[in-house]
Design an enzyme around this catalytic site. Structure first.
Site, PDB file in Angstrom:
ATOM      1  N   GLU A 120      -5.024  -8.970   0.787  1.00  0.00           N
ATOM      2  CA  GLU A 120      -5.640  -8.454   2.089  1.00  0.00           C
ATOM      3  C   GLU A 120      -7.205  -8.292   1.972  1.00  0.00           C
ATOM      4  O   GLU A 120      -7.536  -7.548   1.141  1.00  0.00           O
ATOM      5  CB  GLU A 120      -4.903  -7.217   2.790  1.00  0.00           C
ATOM      6  CG  GLU A 120      -3.818  -7.045   3.429  1.00  0.00           C
ATOM      7  CD  GLU A 120      -3.367  -6.072   4.048  1.00  0.00           C
ATOM      8  OE1 GLU A 120      -4.261  -4.887   4.306  1.00  0.00           O
ATOM      9  OE2 GLU A 120      -2.180  -5.643   4.050  1.00  0.00           O
ATOM     10  N   GLU A 153       0.716  -1.196   0.055  1.00  0.00           N
ATOM     11  CA  GLU A 153      -0.019   0.031  -0.144  1.00  0.00           C
ATOM     12  C   GLU A 153       0.897   1.332  -0.035  1.00  0.00           C
ATOM     13  O   GLU A 153       0.853   2.106   1.085  1.00  0.00           O
ATOM     14  CB  GLU A 153      -0.883   0.007   1.308  1.00  0.00           C
ATOM     15  CG  GLU A 153      -1.975  -1.273   1.151  1.00  0.00           C
ATOM     16  CD  GLU A 153      -2.947  -1.069   2.420  1.00  0.00           C
ATOM     17  OE1 GLU A 153      -2.603  -0.344   3.405  1.00  0.00           O
ATOM     18  OE2 GLU A 153      -3.803  -2.023   2.479  1.00  0.00           O
TER      19      GLU A 153
HETATM   20  O1  IFM Z   1      -3.679  -3.028   9.387  1.00  0.00           O
HETATM   21  C1  IFM Z   1      -3.855  -2.763   7.856  1.00  0.00           C
HETATM   22  C2  IFM Z   1      -2.552  -3.217   7.251  1.00  0.00           C
HETATM   23  O2  IFM Z   1      -1.397  -2.829   7.800  1.00  0.00           O
HETATM   24  C3  IFM Z   1      -2.726  -2.367   5.693  1.00  0.00           C
HETATM   25  N1  IFM Z   1      -3.926  -2.933   5.283  1.00  0.00           N
HETATM   26  C4  IFM Z   1      -5.227  -2.296   6.052  1.00  0.00           C
HETATM   27  C5  IFM Z   1      -5.166  -2.953   7.346  1.00  0.00           C
HETATM   28  C6  IFM Z   1      -6.283  -2.847   8.106  1.00  0.00           C
HETATM   29  O3  IFM Z   1      -6.364  -1.417   8.388  1.00  0.00           O
END
Ligand code: IFM
Length: 440
Positions: free
Chosen positions: A346, A166
């Site tokens: 994710e 990200e």
């Molecule tokens: O915890 C975070 C992660 O580090 C990056 N993506 C989103 C998750 C939830 O906020």
């Protein structure tokens, strides 16, 4: 509900990140990261919490791998703490740091779990930050050197590598709204960081391929849905513009070799400085693309972003639950760009969990969230999107950045006082999904 079958080779996993779970923030010669510095600064994190101990995964990784086995995970996505490997970000290598990831990798392989590695998930070396951080172009080769150090050590056992997690969050939350380390609030700087991260990504891809051309390399982008508030053409145009000008900052340069014209126009004088050759470096071929997605935004031409959406459910992060938006955004990416195979790197949800008197965590809402999102991803695959795997965020409840430990995303509950772990109902359900390759 009709059972939804996934392909045999589908890679089911769970994800974490170094700062969020490891703890051991200053052990075995580890250098300070910007997240150590930030969380130690009063007022930055809810309740004054830090990742100093977090889930103590640095010491408890064998127990955590045993839990992964119990879940039946086929893969585990984790990130490496750069200052554990190079305490000052560059120069001297810490053998103890490398040894930790060596042991972790070997233990995962012994458990028949594929290690899926992320080079950088935000815990940037403080020493490099003090030399200008991501703003300073002279610092960018350090990321490639770090990538090469890791690939030389782990490339014989780890096949799939991602550069950044990200990058948009690094740039925006770290440099524009200041909610994340290093806590700066300067939009032009955030835009320069956006571009510099892409250049660093390109350098790291070259470095990894230089060590071993057979490694599979990707990047992880956060891409939430962007939907119009209605079928009104004005709302549709506003949502398209929000996507083009705001959400393509990484996709567009990576897969077309230039920034989206609507983004360039929207940024005007804030558009970052670039150098000849940057765009070709950024747009190098990738073997896969990682997509993180949790929710969506809804855009109206007259009112901008609408929230809350009446009738919608929200998670504890105040993120709308809207699984069909996941299918739509995956199709949008697939239709707009010539992307390589996609992994969902994710997806998951924070809800307020309680240990019931029976000792279990009956997290029905998380289970239902996952069921809906798995189903929509399967539908996206049937639409023609080439999706090869899915990593639930997160394996463990962990340190949720500025929220500290107040938001629980885990398939496994962690008592942060005792470090006791309990697999939640969603985790038990997930293990059934994995073993049957079917979502019911
Ligand atoms: O915890 C975070 C992660 O580090 C990056 N993506 C989103 C998750 C939830 O906020």
């Amino acid at each position: 509900m009709t059972p939804t079958k996934f392909p045999t080779q589908f890679l089911w996993g769970a994800a974490t990140a170094s700062y969020q779970i490891e703890g051991a923030w200053n052990e075995d010669g580890k250098g300070e990261s910007i997240w150590d510095r930030f969380s130690h600064t009063p007022g930055k994190i809810n309740n004054g919490e830090t990742g100093d101990e977090a889930c103590d995964h640095y010491h408890r990784y064998p127990e955590d791998i045993a839990l992964m086995r119990q879940l039946g995970l086929k893969a585990y996505r984790f990130s490496v703490s750069w200052p554990r490997i190079l305490p000052a970000g560059t120069g001297r290598i810490s053998e103890a740091g490398l040894d930790f990831y060596d042991r972790l990798t070997d233990a995962l392989l012994a458990a028949n779990i594929e290690p899926f590695i992320t080079l950088h998930h935000w815990d940037y070396p403080q020493a490099l930050f003090e030399q200008g951080g991501w703003i300073n172009r002279d610092n960018l080769p350090a990321f490639a050197d770090y990538a090469a150090v890791l690939a030389k050590r782990l490339g014989d056992r780890i096949q799939r590598w991602t550069t950044f997690n990200e990058p948009g969050v690094i740039a925006w939350n770290g440099y524009a709204d200041g909610e994340h380390a290093p806590g700066e609030k300067d939009i032009p700087k955030a835009m320069q960081v956006t571009h510099n991260l892409m250049v660093a990504h390109g350098l790291a891809v070259q470095a990894l391929r230089g060590v071993d051309p057979k490694l599979e390399i990707g990047i992880v982008l956060s891409q939430w849905g962007v939907d119009p508030a209605s079928d009104d053409p004005a709302d549709i145009a506003a949502a398209d513009h929000a996507w083009n000008a705001g959400e393509t900052a990484f996709l567009h340069p990576l897969f077309t070799g230039h920034y989206h014209p609507e983004m360039v126009e929207a940024l005007g004088e804030k558009f970052p400085a670039t150098r000849p050759g940057d765009m070709a470096l950024i747009a190098q071929k990738l073997d896969f693309l990682g997509i993180n997605s949790y929710s969506r935004s809804v855009i109206s031409a007259s009112q901008g972003r609408l929230s809350p959406i009446p009738g919608s459910e929200y998670t504890e992060m105040n993120w709308e639950v809207c699984a069909p938006a996941f299918r739509r955004v995956l199709n949008r990416i697939n239709n707009n760009y010539r992307v390589p195979p996609i992994y969902i790197t994710e997806n998951g949800a924070a809800f307020p969990d309680k240990i019931s008197p029976d000792g279990h965590i009956h997290d029905e809402r998380r289970l239902d969230y996952l069921r809906q999102h798995f189903t929509q991803v399967r539908l996206a695959m049937q639409d023609g999107v080439d999706i090869r795997g899915y990593f639930v965020w997160s394996l463990l409840d962990n340190f949720e950045w500025a929220f500290g430990f107040s938001k629980r995303f885990g398939l496994i509950h962690v008592d942060f006082e005792t470090q006791k772990r309990i697999i939640k109902d969603s985790g038990l359900w997930y293990s059934h999904v994995i073993s049957t390759n079917t979502v019911e």
